[in-house]
Write an enzyme that holds these catalytic residues in place. Structure first.
Site, PDB file in Angstrom:
ATOM      1  N   CYS A 166      -7.574  -5.568  -6.551  1.00  0.00           N
ATOM      2  CA  CYS A 166      -8.841  -5.344  -5.974  1.00  0.00           C
ATOM      3  C   CYS A 166      -9.171  -3.935  -6.141  1.00  0.00           C
ATOM      4  O   CYS A 166      -8.524  -3.005  -5.212  1.00  0.00           O
ATOM      5  CB  CYS A 166      -9.122  -5.785  -4.505  1.00  0.00           C
ATOM      6  SG  CYS A 166      -8.862  -7.742  -4.438  1.00  0.00           S
ATOM      7  N   ASN A 202       5.496   1.552  -3.231  1.00  0.00           N
ATOM      8  CA  ASN A 202       4.919   1.841  -4.535  1.00  0.00           C
ATOM      9  C   ASN A 202       5.078   0.624  -5.585  1.00  0.00           C
ATOM     10  O   ASN A 202       6.066  -0.005  -5.887  1.00  0.00           O
ATOM     11  CB  ASN A 202       5.457   2.910  -5.330  1.00  0.00           C
ATOM     12  CG  ASN A 202       4.850   3.246  -6.499  1.00  0.00           C
ATOM     13  OD1 ASN A 202       4.075   2.387  -7.083  1.00  0.00           O
ATOM     14  ND2 ASN A 202       5.154   4.397  -7.191  1.00  0.00           N
ATOM     15  N   ALA A 203       3.932  -0.256  -5.520  1.00  0.00           N
ATOM     16  CA  ALA A 203       4.090  -1.604  -6.295  1.00  0.00           C
ATOM     17  C   ALA A 203       4.223  -1.387  -7.726  1.00  0.00           C
ATOM     18  O   ALA A 203       4.577  -2.236  -8.451  1.00  0.00           O
ATOM     19  CB  ALA A 203       2.573  -2.334  -6.149  1.00  0.00           C
ATOM     20  N   ASP A 228      -7.378   1.985  -8.287  1.00  0.00           N
ATOM     21  CA  ASP A 228      -7.610   3.251  -8.736  1.00  0.00           C
ATOM     22  C   ASP A 228      -8.167   3.381 -10.334  1.00  0.00           C
ATOM     23  O   ASP A 228      -7.090   3.035 -10.940  1.00  0.00           O
ATOM     24  CB  ASP A 228      -6.515   4.211  -8.588  1.00  0.00           C
ATOM     25  CG  ASP A 228      -6.422   4.551  -6.785  1.00  0.00           C
ATOM     26  OD1 ASP A 228      -7.227   4.166  -6.245  1.00  0.00           O
ATOM     27  OD2 ASP A 228      -5.204   4.743  -6.563  1.00  0.00           O
ATOM     28  N   THR A 287     -12.853  -6.998   0.646  1.00  0.00           N
ATOM     29  CA  THR A 287     -12.254  -5.570   0.680  1.00  0.00           C
ATOM     30  C   THR A 287     -13.286  -4.612   0.819  1.00  0.00           C
ATOM     31  O   THR A 287     -14.693  -4.653   0.794  1.00  0.00           O
ATOM     32  CB  THR A 287     -11.416  -5.130  -0.437  1.00  0.00           C
ATOM     33  OG1 THR A 287     -12.436  -4.780  -1.581  1.00  0.00           O
ATOM     34  CG2 THR A 287     -10.890  -6.489  -1.136  1.00  0.00           C
ATOM     35  N   GLU A 288     -12.713  -3.604   1.572  1.00  0.00           N
ATOM     36  CA  GLU A 288     -13.599  -2.337   1.957  1.00  0.00           C
ATOM     37  C   GLU A 288     -14.370  -1.695   0.638  1.00  0.00           C
ATOM     38  O   GLU A 288     -15.432  -1.269   0.858  1.00  0.00           O
ATOM     39  CB  GLU A 288     -12.710  -1.238   2.583  1.00  0.00           C
ATOM     40  CG  GLU A 288     -12.154  -1.530   4.046  1.00  0.00           C
ATOM     41  CD  GLU A 288     -11.516  -2.805   4.071  1.00  0.00           C
ATOM     42  OE1 GLU A 288     -10.758  -3.357   3.258  1.00  0.00           O
ATOM     43  OE2 GLU A 288     -11.323  -3.421   5.320  1.00  0.00           O
ATOM     44  N   GLU A 289     -13.480  -1.479  -0.392  1.00  0.00           N
ATOM     45  CA  GLU A 289     -14.058  -1.108  -1.554  1.00  0.00           C
ATOM     46  C   GLU A 289     -15.233  -2.097  -2.242  1.00  0.00           C
ATOM     47  O   GLU A 289     -16.246  -1.446  -2.623  1.00  0.00           O
ATOM     48  CB  GLU A 289     -13.002  -0.881  -2.671  1.00  0.00           C
ATOM     49  CG  GLU A 289     -13.065   0.446  -3.851  1.00  0.00           C
ATOM     50  CD  GLU A 289     -13.283   1.493  -2.980  1.00  0.00           C
ATOM     51  OE1 GLU A 289     -14.264   2.339  -3.597  1.00  0.00           O
ATOM     52  OE2 GLU A 289     -12.618   1.977  -2.167  1.00  0.00           O
ATOM     53  N   GLU A 314       0.792  -1.051   0.214  1.00  0.00           N
ATOM     54  CA  GLU A 314       0.207   0.001  -0.247  1.00  0.00           C
ATOM     55  C   GLU A 314       0.848   1.143  -0.028  1.00  0.00           C
ATOM     56  O   GLU A 314       1.857   1.308   0.842  1.00  0.00           O
ATOM     57  CB  GLU A 314      -1.066  -0.260   1.175  1.00  0.00           C
ATOM     58  CG  GLU A 314      -1.701   1.270   1.191  1.00  0.00           C
ATOM     59  CD  GLU A 314      -2.686   1.808   0.555  1.00  0.00           C
ATOM     60  OE1 GLU A 314      -3.275   0.861  -0.232  1.00  0.00           O
ATOM     61  OE2 GLU A 314      -2.492   2.911   0.005  1.00  0.00           O
ATOM     62  N   ILE A 315       0.456   2.118  -0.954  1.00  0.00           N
ATOM     63  CA  ILE A 315       1.375   3.425  -0.963  1.00  0.00           C
ATOM     64  C   ILE A 315       0.989   4.583   0.049  1.00  0.00           C
ATOM     65  O   ILE A 315       1.942   5.331   0.259  1.00  0.00           O
ATOM     66  CB  ILE A 315       1.140   3.948  -2.476  1.00  0.00           C
ATOM     67  CG1 ILE A 315       2.379   4.867  -2.810  1.00  0.00           C
ATOM     68  CG2 ILE A 315      -0.088   4.649  -2.676  1.00  0.00           C
ATOM     69  CD1 ILE A 315       2.483   4.990  -4.489  1.00  0.00           C
TER      70      ILE A 315
HETATM   71  N1  SAM Z   1      -7.771  -3.159  -2.710  1.00  0.00           N
HETATM   72  C1  SAM Z   1      -8.441  -2.261  -1.449  1.00  0.00           C
HETATM   73  C2  SAM Z   1     -10.129  -2.582  -1.691  1.00  0.00           C
HETATM   74  O1  SAM Z   1     -10.656  -3.139  -2.540  1.00  0.00           O
HETATM   75  O2  SAM Z   1     -10.667  -1.789  -0.817  1.00  0.00           O
HETATM   76  C3  SAM Z   1      -8.205  -0.759  -1.840  1.00  0.00           C
HETATM   77  C4  SAM Z   1      -8.658   0.051  -3.068  1.00  0.00           C
HETATM   78  S1  SAM Z   1      -8.429   1.693  -3.171  1.00  0.00           S
HETATM   79  C5  SAM Z   1      -9.427   2.085  -4.567  1.00  0.00           C
HETATM   80  C6  SAM Z   1      -6.848   1.681  -4.109  1.00  0.00           C
HETATM   81  C7  SAM Z   1      -5.621   1.393  -3.280  1.00  0.00           C
HETATM   82  O3  SAM Z   1      -4.600   1.392  -3.875  1.00  0.00           O
HETATM   83  C8  SAM Z   1      -5.541   2.868  -2.625  1.00  0.00           C
HETATM   84  O4  SAM Z   1      -5.279   2.554  -1.269  1.00  0.00           O
HETATM   85  C9  SAM Z   1      -4.281   3.275  -3.001  1.00  0.00           C
HETATM   86  O5  SAM Z   1      -3.478   4.223  -2.118  1.00  0.00           O
HETATM   87  C10 SAM Z   1      -3.344   2.110  -3.681  1.00  0.00           C
HETATM   88  N2  SAM Z   1      -2.543   2.239  -4.366  1.00  0.00           N
HETATM   89  C11 SAM Z   1      -2.638   3.017  -5.521  1.00  0.00           C
HETATM   90  N3  SAM Z   1      -1.306   3.189  -6.350  1.00  0.00           N
HETATM   91  C12 SAM Z   1      -0.357   2.261  -5.691  1.00  0.00           C
HETATM   92  C13 SAM Z   1       0.911   1.681  -5.761  1.00  0.00           C
HETATM   93  N4  SAM Z   1       1.609   2.058  -6.955  1.00  0.00           N
HETATM   94  N5  SAM Z   1       1.317   1.160  -4.927  1.00  0.00           N
HETATM   95  C14 SAM Z   1       0.695   0.597  -3.935  1.00  0.00           C
HETATM   96  N6  SAM Z   1      -0.235   0.934  -3.686  1.00  0.00           N
HETATM   97  C15 SAM Z   1      -1.293   1.895  -4.404  1.00  0.00           C
END
Ligand code: SAM
Length: 224
Positions: free
Chosen positions: A119, A99-100, A122, A197-199, A64-65
Site C-alpha cells: 500500500c 527489510n521486506a 515509496d 492506511t494513513e497514506e 516495516e523498516i
Molecule cells: N503502507 C503504509 C500506508 O499506506 O500508509 C505506509 C506507506 S509509506 C509511503 C511506505 C512505508 O514503507 C514506509 O513506512 C517505509 O518505511 C516502508 N518501507 C520502505 N521500504 C521498506 C522495506 N524494504 N521493508 C519494509 N518496509 C519498507
C-alpha cells in the site's frame, strides 16, 4: 541500517509466540496458526487494524523498516489488545521490524502466505532510483515463492507512474495474473485497502487519485 537487523536463519527459527501469544498452544508447545497475510511497508498500521476484525481467524503481519514507526505500531497494538481483553480482539495482528526486500524466505515458508499488501509504497521517482522500488522482477520471484497458488498480491498507490510500473512488472511475471476490475469491485480487502492506511487517508484529504492493481499467484509450471 540493515546491519543491526536480526533475521531468523529459517522460518522454523522464528518465535511467533512473542508476536501472537493468544495463538500459542501451551500443551502442544506450538502455534495454532501461522501468518497468512502480510502488509509490506505497513507504515503506521492502519491496514492491520482494519483487517484484524475482518479476518479474525487469520494471523496478519506488518513489516516495516523504520524503527520509530515499528515501535509506534507495536504500542498501538498493545493498547488495542489491552482495551479488548474480554473479546481478545487484535490478538491476530502484529508488526515486525525488517527489510521486506531482503530475507522474506527467512520468515515465511514456501507457499505460506494467502495475501500480500503493498500500500502506497515509496515511489522512488528518479529513474536511477527505480531499482530501489519494492516491486522488481527479482523480488517478485521471492514474493511468488512465499505466496501460495491462488494467493493475491494487492497494490495501491496515488503515483500513476509507480502504478504502471508495478502493474507492468507483475503482468510480465510468469507466476502472476492480473485480476479484473469486476473482481476488485467485489473484493472486501480492496475496499479496506482503499481507505484504511494513513497514506490512503492523506490522499483522500488531498482529493488525489488512487490506483489499484491486484494479481493472482498462478500455479508453478511443472518441469518436464
Ligand atoms: N503502507 C503504509 C500506508 O499506506 O500508509 C505506509 C506507506 S509509506 C509511503 C511506505 C512505508 O514503507 C514506509 O513506512 C517505509 O518505511 C516502508 N518501507 C520502505 N521500504 C521498506 C522495506 N524494504 N521493508 C519494509 N518496509 C519498507
Amino acid at each position: 541500517s540493515d546491519h543491526q537487523l536480526e533475521y531468523p536463519l529459517s522460518p522454523n527459527d522464528m518465535d511467533w509466540r512473542k508476536l501472537y501469544p493468544y495463538f500459542y498452544d501451551e500443551s502442544k508447545g506450538d502455534m495454532t496458526k501461522e501468518v497468512t497475510i502480510a502488509d509490506i511497508g505497513c507504515g503506521f498500521g492502519g491496514l492491520l487494524i482494519d483487517l484484524s476484525p475482518a479476518f479474525p481467524d487469520k494471523l496478519i503481519l506488518g513489516m516495516e523498516i523504520r524503527v520509530q514507526v515499528t515501535n509506534y505500531v507495536e504500542d498501538r497494538i498493545i493498547a488495542l489488545r489491552a482495551n479488548n481483553v474480554k473479546t481478545n480482539a487484535y490478538q491476530n495482528i502484529n508488526v515486525l521490524r525488517g527489510n521486506a526486500m531482503k530475507f522474506l524466505p527467512n520468515f515465511f515458508h514456501q507457499a505460506q502466505l494467502e495475501k500480500m499488501f503493498f500500500c502506497f509504497p515509496d515511489p522512488h521517482f528518479k529513474q536511477r532510483k527505480h531499482k530501489a522500488r519494492i516491486i522488481t522482477n527479482t523480488l517478485l520471484s521471492e514474493y511468488a515463492y512465499v505466496l501460495k497458488e491462488g494467493g493475491i498480491i494487492y497494490t495501491i498507490t496515488d503515483v500513476l507512474d509507480l502504478h504502471e510500473w508495478m502493474a507492468k512488472h507483475l503482468t510480465e511475471h510468469p507466476l502472476f495474473e492480473r485480476l479484473s476490475q469486476e473482481w476488485e469491485d467485489q473484493d472486501e480487502c480492496v475496499k479496506i485497502m482503499r481507505h484504511a492506511t494513513e497514506e490512503g487517508k492523506k490522499v483522500e484529504r488531498k482529493k488525489g487519485d488512487k490506483y489499484v492493481a491486484c494479481f493472482k499467484r498462478l500455479p508453478t509450471p511443472e518441469i518436464i
